[in-house]
Design a protein around this motif. Structure first.
Motif, PDB file in Angstrom:
ATOM      1  N   ILE A  37     -33.497  17.495  -7.461  1.00 21.26           N
ATOM      2  CA  ILE A  37     -32.076  17.215  -7.737  1.00 21.26           C
ATOM      3  C   ILE A  37     -31.730  15.797  -7.305  1.00 21.26           C
ATOM      4  O   ILE A  37     -31.065  15.056  -8.045  1.00 21.26           O
ATOM      5  N   ASP A  38     -32.193  15.383  -6.121  1.00 27.13           N
ATOM      6  CA  ASP A  38     -31.921  14.025  -5.642  1.00 27.13           C
ATOM      7  C   ASP A  38     -32.532  12.978  -6.570  1.00 27.13           C
ATOM      8  O   ASP A  38     -31.892  11.971  -6.898  1.00 27.13           O
ATOM      9  N   ASP A  39     -33.773  13.218  -7.014  1.00 26.93           N
ATOM     10  CA  ASP A  39     -34.421  12.280  -7.938  1.00 26.93           C
ATOM     11  C   ASP A  39     -33.641  12.173  -9.240  1.00 26.93           C
ATOM     12  O   ASP A  39     -33.455  11.078  -9.784  1.00 26.93           O
ATOM     13  N   ARG A  40     -33.188  13.305  -9.753  1.00 26.45           N
ATOM     14  CA  ARG A  40     -32.439  13.315 -11.007  1.00 26.45           C
ATOM     15  C   ARG A  40     -31.117  12.560 -10.849  1.00 26.45           C
ATOM     16  O   ARG A  40     -30.704  11.818 -11.732  1.00 26.45           O
ATOM     17  N   GLU A  41     -30.441  12.740  -9.688  1.00 22.05           N
ATOM     18  CA  GLU A  41     -29.189  12.026  -9.436  1.00 22.05           C
ATOM     19  C   GLU A  41     -29.421  10.522  -9.366  1.00 22.05           C
ATOM     20  O   GLU A  41     -28.641   9.740  -9.917  1.00 22.05           O
ATOM     21  N   GLN A  42     -30.504  10.103  -8.710  1.00 20.58           N
ATOM     22  CA  GLN A  42     -30.815   8.679  -8.621  1.00 20.58           C
ATOM     23  C   GLN A  42     -31.126   8.104  -9.998  1.00 20.58           C
ATOM     24  O   GLN A  42     -30.709   7.000 -10.331  1.00 20.58           O
ATOM     25  N   GLN A  43     -31.850   8.849 -10.798  1.00 17.94           N
ATOM     26  CA  GLN A  43     -32.171   8.409 -12.154  1.00 17.94           C
ATOM     27  C   GLN A  43     -30.900   8.258 -12.980  1.00 17.94           C
ATOM     28  O   GLN A  43     -30.726   7.269 -13.696  1.00 17.94           O
ATOM     29  N   LEU A  44     -29.998   9.215 -12.862  1.00 17.39           N
ATOM     30  CA  LEU A  44     -28.736   9.161 -13.597  1.00 17.39           C
ATOM     31  C   LEU A  44     -27.899   7.974 -13.146  1.00 17.39           C
ATOM     32  O   LEU A  44     -27.320   7.263 -13.978  1.00 17.39           O
ATOM     33  N   GLN A  45     -27.845   7.720 -11.849  1.00 15.74           N
ATOM     34  CA  GLN A  45     -27.089   6.584 -11.338  1.00 15.74           C
ATOM     35  C   GLN A  45     -27.680   5.268 -11.829  1.00 15.74           C
ATOM     36  O   GLN A  45     -26.950   4.339 -12.187  1.00 15.74           O
ATOM     37  N   ALA A  46     -29.002   5.169 -11.870  1.00 14.63           N
ATOM     38  CA  ALA A  46     -29.660   3.956 -12.356  1.00 14.63           C
ATOM     39  C   ALA A  46     -29.340   3.736 -13.830  1.00 14.63           C
ATOM     40  O   ALA A  46     -29.071   2.605 -14.263  1.00 14.63           O
ATOM     41  N   GLU A  47     -29.365   4.809 -14.631  1.00 17.87           N
ATOM     42  CA  GLU A  47     -29.035   4.692 -16.047  1.00 17.87           C
ATOM     43  C   GLU A  47     -27.586   4.276 -16.238  1.00 17.87           C
ATOM     44  O   GLU A  47     -27.285   3.439 -17.098  1.00 17.87           O
ATOM     45  N   ALA A  49     -25.769   2.553 -14.121  1.00 11.60           N
ATOM     46  CA  ALA A  49     -25.644   1.152 -13.711  1.00 11.60           C
ATOM     47  C   ALA A  49     -26.166   0.230 -14.810  1.00 11.60           C
ATOM     48  O   ALA A  49     -25.552  -0.806 -15.109  1.00 11.60           O
ATOM     49  N   ALA A  50     -27.281   0.596 -15.421  1.00 11.34           N
ATOM     50  CA  ALA A  50     -27.835  -0.220 -16.502  1.00 11.34           C
ATOM     51  C   ALA A  50     -26.885  -0.255 -17.690  1.00 11.34           C
ATOM     52  O   ALA A  50     -26.678  -1.311 -18.303  1.00 11.34           O
ATOM     53  N   ASN A  51     -26.289   0.888 -18.025  1.00 12.77           N
ATOM     54  CA  ASN A  51     -25.330   0.927 -19.131  1.00 12.77           C
ATOM     55  C   ASN A  51     -24.085   0.122 -18.810  1.00 12.77           C
ATOM     56  O   ASN A  51     -23.538  -0.561 -19.685  1.00 12.77           O
ATOM     57  N   ALA A  52     -23.627   0.173 -17.554  1.00 13.72           N
ATOM     58  CA  ALA A  52     -22.452  -0.594 -17.166  1.00 13.72           C
ATOM     59  C   ALA A  52     -22.744  -2.090 -17.280  1.00 13.72           C
ATOM     60  O   ALA A  52     -21.906  -2.870 -17.775  1.00 13.72           O
ATOM     61  N   GLU A  53     -23.939  -2.497 -16.847  1.00 15.52           N
ATOM     62  CA  GLU A  53     -24.328  -3.906 -16.949  1.00 15.52           C
ATOM     63  C   GLU A  53     -24.417  -4.329 -18.416  1.00 15.52           C
ATOM     64  O   GLU A  53     -23.948  -5.403 -18.796  1.00 15.52           O
ATOM     65  N   ARG A  54     -25.000  -3.488 -19.227  1.00 15.88           N
ATOM     66  CA  ARG A  54     -25.132  -3.777 -20.668  1.00 15.88           C
ATOM     67  C   ARG A  54     -23.748  -3.898 -21.311  1.00 15.88           C
ATOM     68  O   ARG A  54     -23.491  -4.825 -22.081  1.00 15.88           O
ATOM     69  N   ASN A  55     -22.860  -2.960 -20.986  1.00 16.15           N
ATOM     70  CA  ASN A  55     -21.511  -3.000 -21.553  1.00 16.15           C
ATOM     71  C   ASN A  55     -20.749  -4.237 -21.095  1.00 16.15           C
ATOM     72  O   ASN A  55     -19.971  -4.809 -21.865  1.00 16.15           O
TER      73      ASN A  55
END
Length: 135
Positions: A37-47, A49-55
């Motif tokens: 669950i922690d790994d999945r949350e970190q992966q989601l947060q990274a995605e 953040a990447a989408n926010a940077e892209r936007n």
């Protein structure tokens, strides 16, 4: 959904499935599940953040376009035009055989034509059919 997921997501079925486990085994299982669950949350947060940077980059580019007096429609023609992919030239034939007056060639790539296969099965070598100058 697989049987495993059906059991895992259904409270009573999950409880029945793990009733044979000791308390230590249950705690170890819970730790492993929490790690996932922690790994999945970190992966989601990274995605995110990447989408926010892209936007943010897209917004900056759109602002630059508007500041220059252009619009997205002005770029529409440029964005839609893509060069046609170049086709490679066909491979030259490497082998040839004449059967019943019919001249058959083969590049040596892909499936071997039946006429060549019959000749090879009868004991001939592919070198016998090699076009002079080809190697």
């Amino acid at each position: 959904m697989s049987d495993f997921l059906d059991i895992l997501t259904h409270g009573r079925r999950f409880k029945a499935a793990v009733k044979e486990l000791s308390l230590i085994e249950l705690k170890e299982t819970a730790e492993k599940l929490n790690k996932i669950i922690d790994d999945r949350e970190q992966q989601l947060q990274a995605e995110q953040a990447a989408n926010a940077e892209r936007n943010a980059r897209i917004a900056d580019i759109l602002a630059q376009i508007e500041d220059s007096g252009l619009s997205i429609e002005d770029l529409g023609d440029l964005a839609a035009v893509k060069p046609a992919p170049k086709k490679r030239a066909p491979r030259p034939a490497k082998y040839e055989i004449t059967v019943d007056g019919e001249h058959i060639t083969w590049t040596g790539q892909g499936r071997m034509p039946t006429v060549f296969k019959k000749e090879v099965d009868s004991g001939k070598s592919m070198d016998d059919f090699l076009i002079p100058g080809m190697k």
